[in-house]
Design a protein around this motif. Structure first.
Motif, PDB file in Angstrom:
ATOM      1  N   GLU A  88       0.857  -1.189   0.000  1.00 51.60           N
ATOM      2  CA  GLU A  88       0.000   0.000   0.000  1.00 51.60           C
ATOM      3  C   GLU A  88       0.887   1.232   0.000  1.00 51.60           C
ATOM      4  N   TRP A  89       0.625   2.143  -0.911  1.00 51.81           N
ATOM      5  CA  TRP A  89       1.356   3.412  -0.999  1.00 51.81           C
ATOM      6  C   TRP A  89       0.353   4.543  -0.861  1.00 51.81           C
ATOM      7  N   PHE A  90       0.870   5.756  -0.683  1.00 53.03           N
ATOM      8  CA  PHE A  90       0.001   6.853  -0.312  1.00 53.03           C
ATOM      9  C   PHE A  90       0.239   8.109  -1.149  1.00 53.03           C
ATOM     10  N   TYR A  91      -0.817   8.857  -1.342  1.00 58.15           N
ATOM     11  CA  TYR A  91      -0.829  10.196  -1.925  1.00 58.15           C
ATOM     12  C   TYR A  91      -0.241  10.241  -3.334  1.00 58.15           C
ATOM     13  N   LYS A  92       0.075  11.451  -3.773  1.00 54.73           N
ATOM     14  CA  LYS A  92       0.599  11.659  -5.132  1.00 54.73           C
ATOM     15  C   LYS A  92       1.890  10.883  -5.356  1.00 54.73           C
ATOM     16  N   GLU A  93       2.708  10.767  -4.305  1.00 52.51           N
ATOM     17  CA  GLU A  93       3.968  10.046  -4.447  1.00 52.51           C
ATOM     18  C   GLU A  93       3.724   8.585  -4.809  1.00 52.51           C
ATOM     19  N   GLY A  94       2.760   7.986  -4.171  1.00 51.54           N
ATOM     20  CA  GLY A  94       2.422   6.593  -4.473  1.00 51.54           C
ATOM     21  C   GLY A  94       1.883   6.440  -5.882  1.00 51.54           C
ATOM     22  N   MET A  95       1.044   7.381  -6.313  1.00 51.94           N
ATOM     23  CA  MET A  95       0.507   7.328  -7.673  1.00 51.94           C
ATOM     24  C   MET A  95       1.629   7.475  -8.691  1.00 51.94           C
ATOM     25  N   ALA A  96       2.581   8.357  -8.414  1.00 55.21           N
ATOM     26  CA  ALA A  96       3.714   8.560  -9.325  1.00 55.21           C
ATOM     27  C   ALA A  96       4.589   7.311  -9.399  1.00 55.21           C
ATOM     28  N   LYS A  97       4.780   6.630  -8.280  1.00 57.65           N
ATOM     29  CA  LYS A  97       5.592   5.404  -8.272  1.00 57.65           C
ATOM     30  C   LYS A  97       4.918   4.301  -9.076  1.00 57.65           C
ATOM     31  N   LEU A  98       3.600   4.215  -8.997  1.00 62.13           N
ATOM     32  CA  LEU A  98       2.881   3.232  -9.821  1.00 62.13           C
ATOM     33  C   LEU A  98       3.026   3.569 -11.303  1.00 62.13           C
ATOM     34  N   ASP A  99       3.017   4.853 -11.635  1.00 64.67           N
ATOM     35  CA  ASP A  99       3.252   5.261 -13.027  1.00 64.67           C
ATOM     36  C   ASP A  99       4.651   4.863 -13.483  1.00 64.67           C
ATOM     37  N   GLU A 100       5.644   4.964 -12.596  1.00 68.84           N
ATOM     38  CA  GLU A 100       7.006   4.528 -12.934  1.00 68.84           C
ATOM     39  C   GLU A 100       7.039   3.034 -13.249  1.00 68.84           C
ATOM     40  N   LEU A 101       6.334   2.254 -12.445  1.00 70.42           N
ATOM     41  CA  LEU A 101       6.283   0.807 -12.700  1.00 70.42           C
ATOM     42  C   LEU A 101       5.588   0.503 -14.024  1.00 70.42           C
ATOM     43  N   ARG A 102       4.530   1.245 -14.324  1.00 70.12           N
ATOM     44  CA  ARG A 102       3.838   1.032 -15.600  1.00 70.12           C
ATOM     45  C   ARG A 102       4.731   1.423 -16.781  1.00 70.12           C
ATOM     46  N   ALA A 103       5.572   2.433 -16.601  1.00 68.56           N
ATOM     47  CA  ALA A 103       6.519   2.807 -17.659  1.00 68.56           C
ATOM     48  C   ALA A 103       7.543   1.696 -17.872  1.00 68.56           C
ATOM     49  N   LEU A 104       8.013   1.073 -16.793  1.00 72.05           N
ATOM     50  CA  LEU A 104       8.912  -0.079 -16.931  1.00 72.05           C
ATOM     51  C   LEU A 104       8.224  -1.219 -17.675  1.00 72.05           C
ATOM     52  N   GLN A 105       6.970  -1.471 -17.326  1.00 74.70           N
ATOM     53  CA  GLN A 105       6.207  -2.530 -17.976  1.00 74.70           C
ATOM     54  C   GLN A 105       6.038  -2.237 -19.460  1.00 74.70           C
ATOM     55  N   ALA A 106       5.825  -0.975 -19.817  1.00 75.63           N
ATOM     56  CA  ALA A 106       5.606  -0.585 -21.212  1.00 75.63           C
ATOM     57  C   ALA A 106       6.849  -0.781 -22.078  1.00 75.63           C
ATOM     58  N   GLU A 107       8.027  -0.878 -21.455  1.00 73.95           N
ATOM     59  CA  GLU A 107       9.246  -1.142 -22.217  1.00 73.95           C
ATOM     60  C   GLU A 107       9.262  -2.546 -22.815  1.00 73.95           C
ATOM     61  N   GLU A 108       8.412  -3.424 -22.285  1.00 69.09           N
ATOM     62  CA  GLU A 108       8.236  -4.785 -22.812  1.00 69.09           C
ATOM     63  C   GLU A 108       9.549  -5.546 -22.916  1.00 69.09           C
ATOM     64  N   LYS A 109      10.336  -5.498 -21.834  1.00 74.79           N
ATOM     65  CA  LYS A 109      11.577  -6.261 -21.804  1.00 74.79           C
ATOM     66  C   LYS A 109      11.768  -6.831 -20.403  1.00 74.79           C
ATOM     67  N   PRO A 110      12.521  -7.921 -20.295  1.00 70.83           N
ATOM     68  CA  PRO A 110      12.789  -8.492 -18.970  1.00 70.83           C
ATOM     69  C   PRO A 110      13.623  -7.531 -18.124  1.00 70.83           C
ATOM     70  N   LEU A 111      13.393  -7.572 -16.815  1.00 70.94           N
ATOM     71  CA  LEU A 111      14.040  -6.656 -15.884  1.00 70.94           C
ATOM     72  C   LEU A 111      14.870  -7.443 -14.875  1.00 70.94           C
ATOM     73  N   LEU A 112      16.051  -6.939 -14.561  1.00 72.30           N
ATOM     74  CA  LEU A 112      16.917  -7.564 -13.571  1.00 72.30           C
ATOM     75  C   LEU A 112      16.336  -7.339 -12.180  1.00 72.30           C
ATOM     76  N   LEU A 113      16.296  -8.388 -11.384  1.00 69.71           N
ATOM     77  CA  LEU A 113      15.783  -8.309 -10.016  1.00 69.71           C
ATOM     78  C   LEU A 113      16.912  -8.651  -9.054  1.00 69.71           C
ATOM     79  N   THR A 114      17.161  -7.762  -8.090  1.00 70.34           N
ATOM     80  CA  THR A 114      18.155  -8.021  -7.055  1.00 70.34           C
ATOM     81  C   THR A 114      17.516  -7.822  -5.691  1.00 70.34           C
ATOM     82  N   ASP A 115      18.028  -8.567  -4.709  1.00 70.07           N
ATOM     83  CA  ASP A 115      17.468  -8.445  -3.365  1.00 70.07           C
ATOM     84  C   ASP A 115      18.282  -7.468  -2.526  1.00 70.07           C
TER      85      ASP A 115
END
Length: 126
Positions: A57-84
């Motif tokens: 759960e995220w909050f306010y405009k900052e949370g909405m902007a972060k979800l937009d960032e994730l959607r932009a990554l998704q729109a690149e249509e390429k695999p993404l490196l995941l690190t812990d």
């Protein structure tokens, strides 16, 4: 400290982008094949990719902007490196689905809170 890094997107408390739940699904590749007048037979057709589901759960405009960032990554249509958080390379993953539910909207359309879920699948096409 980062919790996860997905293609440059940082999940962390400091960035106000933590996740609250992580589920990992690993299949053994077994499937049932129906047989006429008999019990189904079990065959292994090879292991599919692992699946991850993150939610939080995220909050306010900052949370909405972060979800937009994730959607932009998704729109690149390429695999993404995941690190812990320890810097371990968890491989490449596809960002298959983003779901969010916005609650308590104010007059300008800003959501005071957003519950979100991401679904990832490991990528092995190389």
């Amino acid at each position: 400290m980062d919790m996860l890094n997905l293609g440059g997107f940082v999940f962390s408390i400091a960035e106000k982008t933590p996740y609250a739940k992580l589920s990992r699904i690993t299949s053994g590749g077994w499937q049932s094949v129906p047989i006429y007048s008999g019990r189904p037979l079990r065959f292994n057709f090879g292991r599919p990719g692992d699946r991850l589901r993150l939610s939080g759960e995220w909050f306010y405009k900052e949370g909405m902007a972060k979800l937009d960032e994730l959607r932009a990554l998704q729109a690149e249509e390429k695999p993404l490196l995941l690190t812990d958080s320890y810097g371990n390379n968890l491989g490449r993953w596809t960002l298959d689905q983003i779901t969010d539910n916005q609650d308590d909207l104010i007059s300008d359309g800003t959501a005071l809170s957003m519950q979100w879920t991401l679904e990832l699948e490991s990528y092995h096409n190389d």
